[in-house]
Design a protein around this motif. Structure first.
Motif, PDB file in Angstrom:
ATOM      1  N   GLN A   1      46.099  22.494  41.860  1.00  0.00           N
ATOM      2  CA  GLN A   1      44.722  21.578  42.360  1.00  0.00           C
ATOM      3  C   GLN A   1      43.797  22.751  41.867  1.00  0.00           C
ATOM      4  O   GLN A   1      43.030  23.183  42.731  1.00  0.00           O
TER       5      GLN A   1
ATOM      6  N   ASP B   1      53.324  13.910  43.463  1.00  0.00           N
ATOM      7  CA  ASP B   1      52.047  13.988  43.658  1.00  0.00           C
ATOM      8  C   ASP B   1      51.398  15.152  44.168  1.00  0.00           C
ATOM      9  O   ASP B   1      50.543  16.154  43.537  1.00  0.00           O
ATOM     10  N   ASN B   2      52.234  15.866  45.090  1.00  0.00           N
ATOM     11  CA  ASN B   2      51.692  17.367  45.739  1.00  0.00           C
ATOM     12  C   ASN B   2      52.237  18.481  45.260  1.00  0.00           C
ATOM     13  O   ASN B   2      52.059  19.381  45.704  1.00  0.00           O
ATOM     14  N   ASP B   3      53.192  18.078  43.973  1.00  0.00           N
ATOM     15  CA  ASP B   3      53.771  19.407  43.428  1.00  0.00           C
ATOM     16  C   ASP B   3      53.009  19.789  42.034  1.00  0.00           C
ATOM     17  O   ASP B   3      53.458  20.333  41.348  1.00  0.00           O
TER      18      ASP B   3
END
Length: 463
Positions: free
Chosen positions: A455, A450-452
């Motif tokens: 944004q 998810d954090n790769d």
């Protein structure tokens, strides 16, 4: 079973209002069909359609070897078709030549074709040889060889290509190639089809097809998420990567995604970058000139594609790629895009992205299109399998799909684009399908944490 009688009064249901669905609706309406209905879960242009894109490459590949004239004006065929690969080449050139004619002459599409030229390049001896063997024929067409970094820089005005182009060699085709404004072209086809009487039902739940409907062993139309049944004499499934969720394609389709990103430019910069040739390295990436409305430069990293492999309970728990929408890209894709910029336009390599998204298409086993009546459901025609080359076919693909519906698809196409599950029996879902770049293998979104992901804050959804 034989297909029901087809006449201009027959009711025709098209599932999918993307590039191929809109093109098909337009061509059928131009042929005088009076009862055409198109269903899609999104308004046109769909935010997840591959064709909802600022720009797509339009390249025309000639056939290698001797040719003879085809009775159909504007087409050539190989003098000797010795293999299925030759037949595929004939079919692809037949399609792209028809598309090029449409981009140049059809008023619905011609405003959106930019004949700026096309540069294809590689960075290793093996890939450079591959281009010579498979991608171009320097003896045909207007190709200029690019040997040095200075050769590449001189294809564009000063200050555009400032990179060192390490190991790059390529060819510059100056005619009959460039880019298309895919989104505007798709909206233009949709608008003209509506003017000619086509009914579009879009948005969720009214346009979201949840299932095909059947009666007495044949397809009779589709059911939408609002519970409505849309009956038709003939149904055309043209839902792109989403088609695999509505019909068992016997492993003939693999939803595959690519990654794109945009960089904002000032109006002055955008003007400077106008009318540039497409620059495409088959293992690094490509870029095209900025969008004239939002002044955003599109960059894509090149790779064999991403899939989203899950165990699908509808397919006996087999592993399948299931598409989803996301307006971000993996950070690894951002890194690849910036590496491409550092080799070509390092002055832009660290600019923030203004937009990014994943873009889905459907790969057939051999990357040839799939346009045919279903052998078990004679009222159903499938029109899928763009395999990375679908958008540039927009002006003419609907004509070929209409020909298939009418049973008069020309022979050099019919054999190649037929329903062919026998070649997919032992399909390797992880095949690169002769694509290059990235890690040299098909990647899986299930491995991206998810954090790769990027944004990026973005407003209007565009491609």
């Amino acid at each position: 079973m034989t297909p029901p009688v087809l006449s201009v009064k027959s009711s025709i249901l098209i599932i999918g209002a993307g590039t191929w669905g809109c093109s098909t609706a337009l061509h059928l309406a131009r042929r005088g069909y009076k009862s055409i209905q198109v269903l899609d879960p999104y308004e046109v242009p769909s935010p997840i359609a591959a064709g909802n894109d600022v720009n797509k490459i339009m390249e025309h590949k000639e056939l290698k070897g001797k040719k003879k004239s085809n009775p159909n004006p504007g087409f050539d065929v190989l003098l000797q078709i010795d293999s299925y690969q030759d037949a595929k080449s004939v079919a692809f050139v037949t399609c792209t030549r028809a598309a090029l004619k449409g981009w140049k002459e059809d008023p619905v599409f011609s405003p959106f074709f930019h004949e700026t030229g096309f540069i294809v390049a590689g960075s290793t001896p093996a890939l450079i040889q591959h281009i010579k063997d498979e991608e171009i024929d320097p003896s045909e067409g207007d190709f200029a060889k690019l040997e040095t970094a200075e050769d590449f820089r001189n294809t564009m005005p000063p200050g555009i290509l400032t990179g060192e182009f390490p190991g790059w060699k390529g060819w510059f085709c100056k005619k009959e190639a460039g880019w298309i404004h895919a989104r505007k072209a798709m909206v233009s086809a949709y608008t003209e089809a509506k003017r000619l009487g086509v009914e579009f039902i879009t948005g969720t739940p009214h346009g979201e097809v949840v299932a095909l409907t059947y009666d007495e062993g044949d397809v009779t139309g589709a059911q939408t998420a609002d519970g409505a049944f849309h009956r038709a004499d003939h149904t055309i499934l043209a839902a792109g990567a989403g088609a695999d969720r509505l019909l068992d394609f016997k492993k003939q389709l693999r939803p595959t995604a690519w990654t794109l990103s945009h960089i904002s430019m000032t109006p002055e910069e955008a003007h400077k970058y106008r009318n540039l040739p497409v620059l495409f390295n088959i293992s690094k990436g490509f870029f095209m000139e900025p969008d004239e409305d939002k002044h955003e430069l599109k960059i894509c990293d090149e790779h064999p594609g991403y899939c989203n492999f899950i165990r699908d309970p509808r397919c006996s728990g087999e592993e399948r790629s299931v598409p989803f929408a996301k307006h971000q890209i993996p950070l690894e894709a951002e890194t690849r895009a910036r590496d491409f910029l550092r080799e070509t336009m390092p002055h832009l390599a660290d600019r923030p992205f203004s937009f990014a998204r994943i873009c889905w298409d459907a790969d057939t086993v051999d990357r040839a299109f799939l346009i045919d009546r279903h052998p078990d459901y004679p009222s159903l025609l499938v029109a899928v399998g763009g395999s990375g080359n679908g958008a540039m076919q927009m002006p003419s693909i609907g004509g070929f799909i209409s020909d298939a519906l009418e049973g008069k698809l020309q022979p050099e196409l019919k054999e190649v684009v037929r329903w062919r599950p026998e070649i997919a029996v032992e399909r390797d879902w992880h095949s690169t399908q002769n694509r290059f770049g990235g890690p040299g293998q098909v990647m899986d979104f299930q491995s991206v944490r998810d954090n790769d992901w990027t944004q990026i804050s973005s407003g209007e959804i565009i491609g």
